[in-house]
Design a protein around this motif. Sequence first.
Motif, PDB file in Angstrom:
ATOM      1  N   THR A 170       2.762  -8.787 -11.436  1.00 38.53           N
ATOM      2  CA  THR A 170       2.058  -8.601 -10.185  1.00 38.53           C
ATOM      3  C   THR A 170       1.810  -9.952  -9.535  1.00 38.53           C
ATOM      4  O   THR A 170       2.429 -10.950  -9.915  1.00 38.53           O
ATOM      5  CB  THR A 170       0.733  -7.831 -10.431  1.00 38.53           C
ATOM      6  OG1 THR A 170       0.102  -7.574  -9.184  1.00 38.53           O
ATOM      7  CG2 THR A 170      -0.206  -8.602 -11.344  1.00 38.53           C
ATOM      8  N   ASN A 171       0.912  -9.993  -8.569  1.00 38.48           N
ATOM      9  CA  ASN A 171       0.536 -11.258  -7.961  1.00 38.48           C
ATOM     10  C   ASN A 171      -0.955 -11.509  -8.162  1.00 38.48           C
ATOM     11  O   ASN A 171      -1.658 -10.696  -8.770  1.00 38.48           O
ATOM     12  CB  ASN A 171       0.902 -11.308  -6.474  1.00 38.48           C
ATOM     13  CG  ASN A 171       0.227 -10.205  -5.670  1.00 38.48           C
ATOM     14  OD1 ASN A 171      -0.891  -9.796  -5.964  1.00 38.48           O
ATOM     15  ND2 ASN A 171       0.904  -9.726  -4.641  1.00 38.48           N
ATOM     16  N   GLU A 209       3.166  -4.233  -5.116  1.00 38.81           N
ATOM     17  CA  GLU A 209       3.246  -5.573  -5.703  1.00 38.81           C
ATOM     18  C   GLU A 209       2.948  -5.567  -7.201  1.00 38.81           C
ATOM     19  O   GLU A 209       2.713  -6.617  -7.804  1.00 38.81           O
ATOM     20  CB  GLU A 209       2.264  -6.523  -5.011  1.00 38.81           C
ATOM     21  CG  GLU A 209       2.495  -6.718  -3.532  1.00 38.81           C
ATOM     22  CD  GLU A 209       1.769  -5.689  -2.696  1.00 38.81           C
ATOM     23  OE1 GLU A 209       1.143  -4.782  -3.282  1.00 38.81           O
ATOM     24  OE2 GLU A 209       1.803  -5.805  -1.450  1.00 38.81           O
ATOM     25  N   CYS A 210       2.918  -4.393  -7.813  1.00 43.53           N
ATOM     26  CA  CYS A 210       2.613  -4.305  -9.249  1.00 43.53           C
ATOM     27  C   CYS A 210       3.642  -3.410  -9.927  1.00 43.53           C
ATOM     28  O   CYS A 210       3.868  -2.278  -9.499  1.00 43.53           O
ATOM     29  CB  CYS A 210       1.208  -3.745  -9.457  1.00 43.53           C
ATOM     30  SG  CYS A 210       0.724  -3.606 -11.192  1.00 43.53           S
ATOM     31  N   LEU A 244       0.059   2.681  -8.230  1.00 42.38           N
ATOM     32  CA  LEU A 244      -0.076   1.229  -8.200  1.00 42.38           C
ATOM     33  C   LEU A 244       0.447   0.680  -6.880  1.00 42.38           C
ATOM     34  O   LEU A 244       1.317   1.261  -6.245  1.00 42.38           O
ATOM     35  CB  LEU A 244       0.707   0.607  -9.357  1.00 42.38           C
ATOM     36  CG  LEU A 244       0.280   1.022 -10.771  1.00 42.38           C
ATOM     37  CD1 LEU A 244       1.203   0.367 -11.784  1.00 42.38           C
ATOM     38  CD2 LEU A 244      -1.167   0.653 -11.023  1.00 42.38           C
ATOM     39  N   VAL A 277       2.364  -5.918 -17.258  1.00 40.82           N
ATOM     40  CA  VAL A 277       2.657  -5.712 -15.842  1.00 40.82           C
ATOM     41  C   VAL A 277       3.078  -7.033 -15.200  1.00 40.82           C
ATOM     42  O   VAL A 277       2.718  -8.110 -15.674  1.00 40.82           O
ATOM     43  CB  VAL A 277       1.437  -5.143 -15.072  1.00 40.82           C
ATOM     44  CG1 VAL A 277       1.015  -3.802 -15.640  1.00 40.82           C
ATOM     45  CG2 VAL A 277       0.272  -6.127 -15.079  1.00 40.82           C
ATOM     46  N   VAL A 311      -3.536  -8.798  -6.558  1.00 40.07           N
ATOM     47  CA  VAL A 311      -3.485  -7.500  -7.216  1.00 40.07           C
ATOM     48  C   VAL A 311      -4.010  -7.600  -8.647  1.00 40.07           C
ATOM     49  O   VAL A 311      -4.691  -6.691  -9.132  1.00 40.07           O
ATOM     50  CB  VAL A 311      -2.057  -6.919  -7.189  1.00 40.07           C
ATOM     51  CG1 VAL A 311      -1.966  -5.657  -8.030  1.00 40.07           C
ATOM     52  CG2 VAL A 311      -1.640  -6.616  -5.759  1.00 40.07           C
ATOM     53  N   LEU A 312      -3.717  -8.709  -9.321  1.00 40.48           N
ATOM     54  CA  LEU A 312      -4.255  -8.891 -10.665  1.00 40.48           C
ATOM     55  C   LEU A 312      -5.777  -8.859 -10.651  1.00 40.48           C
ATOM     56  O   LEU A 312      -6.410  -8.241 -11.514  1.00 40.48           O
ATOM     57  CB  LEU A 312      -3.766 -10.211 -11.256  1.00 40.48           C
ATOM     58  CG  LEU A 312      -4.351 -10.580 -12.624  1.00 40.48           C
ATOM     59  CD1 LEU A 312      -4.029  -9.505 -13.661  1.00 40.48           C
ATOM     60  CD2 LEU A 312      -3.852 -11.938 -13.083  1.00 40.48           C
TER      61      LEU A 312
END
Length: 230
Positions: free
Chosen positions: A204-205, A173-174, A170, A202, A208-209
């Motif tokens: 994340t931002n 950022e995750c 990953l 999770v 990344v999502l």
Amino acid sequence: MKTIIVGGGKVGYNLLKTLKGRDYKVTLIERDKETCKKIAEDFNSDVIWGDGTNLDVLKDAGIEDAEIIAAVTGSDEVNLVTCQIAKVSFHSKRTISRINNPQNIIMFKKLGIDNAVCSTEVIANLIEYAFDQEDYRVISTLERGLMIITELSIRENNIWSNQFVKDLILPKECVLVSIIRGETVIYPRGNIQILEGDKVIVITNKSVLASLVCELYDGGNKKWMLGKKK
């Protein structure tokens, strides 16, 4: 999908502008006639002059077909009543309320409001993420929307299905927080296997999502989600 905004002040105006820029179908309700005229002149959107706590006004706005109700007036009491009416009388899927007094956040959540927030950008992001599919849903946002807590449902054809946590690669950022399996919460370790039917939480931002969703559910290129760590 349809969103109703109650309140045409600065927050409501900017929220409408943001959502229109993202091509959402939005109706705004505002009790001040002159404010309604100005907003209607500025945007190609449905603007209704009326009280957002009035059932007939909400019906005229199309609340029965709306996915989200965002109450963003300058009154916490009005916002609370609007959201409760949406939940109780119209069984709205999601309610978002602007909070002017931070001390009211806990009370609003206890009274069943899905999200109680202060920032226009956070509200806009919550509305965007609320249009999720049955495969995933955004639970909450942190740090004014910069961090997103998301629940990902694992299906038979997901590339994570039957894989071990240690084999997932990953982005930095995750972070994989937990795995929910039935009524059991599993804290992920390398030897934990992700199974069909699991719900993976999770943090994340936004970017990344979007990649996660693409890879898991939309048949993305799968470049970074699975592989042996070296």
